[in-house]
Design a protein around this motif. Structure first.
Motif, mmCIF file in Angstrom:
data_model
loop_
_atom_site.group_PDB
_atom_site.id
_atom_site.type_symbol
_atom_site.label_atom_id
_atom_site.label_comp_id
_atom_site.label_asym_id
_atom_site.label_seq_id
_atom_site.Cartn_x
_atom_site.Cartn_y
_atom_site.Cartn_z
ATOM 1 N N GLU A 81 -1.480 2.612 -0.092
ATOM 2 C CA GLU A 81 -1.294 1.877 1.164
ATOM 3 C C GLU A 81 -1.729 2.723 2.354
ATOM 4 N N LEU A 82 -1.452 4.005 2.279
ATOM 5 C CA LEU A 82 -1.827 4.931 3.347
ATOM 6 C C LEU A 82 -3.348 5.022 3.477
ATOM 7 N N LYS A 83 -4.022 5.044 2.358
ATOM 8 C CA LYS A 83 -5.489 5.115 2.369
ATOM 9 C C LYS A 83 -6.093 3.832 2.909
ATOM 10 N N TYR A 84 -5.550 2.678 2.494
ATOM 11 C CA TYR A 84 -6.062 1.399 2.992
ATOM 12 C C TYR A 84 -5.821 1.255 4.494
ATOM 13 N N ALA A 85 -4.649 1.668 4.947
ATOM 14 C CA ALA A 85 -4.357 1.625 6.384
ATOM 15 C C ALA A 85 -5.323 2.515 7.146
ATOM 16 N N THR A 86 -5.597 3.693 6.617
ATOM 17 C CA THR A 86 -6.530 4.617 7.265
ATOM 18 C C THR A 86 -7.913 3.993 7.374
ATOM 19 N N LYS B 115 1.100 -3.820 8.678
ATOM 20 C CA LYS B 115 0.708 -4.629 7.521
ATOM 21 C C LYS B 115 0.715 -3.793 6.238
ATOM 22 N N TRP B 116 0.147 -2.603 6.294
ATOM 23 C CA TRP B 116 0.012 -1.778 5.098
ATOM 24 C C TRP B 116 1.239 -0.915 4.800
ATOM 25 N N LEU B 117 1.940 -0.474 5.818
ATOM 26 C CA LEU B 117 2.972 0.551 5.629
ATOM 27 C C LEU B 117 4.406 0.067 5.787
ATOM 28 N N SER B 118 4.617 -1.189 6.142
ATOM 29 C CA SER B 118 5.972 -1.654 6.439
ATOM 30 C C SER B 118 6.929 -1.542 5.257
ATOM 31 N N LEU B 119 6.441 -1.675 4.043
ATOM 32 C CA LEU B 119 7.329 -1.600 2.875
ATOM 33 C C LEU B 119 7.408 -0.200 2.259
ATOM 34 N N THR B 120 6.780 0.771 2.885
ATOM 35 C CA THR B 120 6.790 2.140 2.349
ATOM 36 C C THR B 120 7.926 2.985 2.909
#
Length: 124
Positions: free
Chosen positions: A50-55, A110-115
């Protein structure tokens, strides 16, 4: 500084095509720093995709606003009194930096809210 996603991940996993290889490192560095800032540094210890996709997605926004700087698309034009209106993504009076911050946070959310990386409260 550790950059959260490389060009190989961007092009093969994220399927990104908007950023050229020579522009990606700078855009990814800014995206990484933004994510590090909003996660209070906790992102350095996280290894999920998720971190990579957000980046990657935030890097595209950064590149679009600060690197690519493509010409403005004309929304309407009047030749009698010479009036031209351009399509903008920002709100009236919103700077490029403010637009970046607004769009980047929406992507990060969007990408990190559930992390748990965006949590600002106290963990017990």
């Amino acid at each position: 500084m550790k950059v959260y996603a490389g060009y190989d991940f961007y092009s093969y996993n994220y399927n990104g095509v908007k950023i050229k290889p020579e522009d990606f490192d700078a855009a990814a560095l800014h995206a990484t720093q933004y994510i590090k800032h909003i996660t209070l540094g906790r992102s350095d210890g996280y290894d999920g995709d998720e971190l990579k996709y957000a980046t990657c997605e935030i890097a595209e926004v950064y590149a679009e606003l600060f690197v690519l700087r493509s010409g403005n698309e004309i929304k309407s034009e009047n030749t009698d009194g010479y009036s031209v209106s351009y399509v903008t993504q920002g709100r009236d009076g919103e700077s490029r930096e403010d637009l970046f911050m607004r769009r980047a946070y929406a992507i990060a959310n969007k990408w990190l809210s559930l992390t748990g990386l965006l949590y600002r409260g106290i963990c017990r």
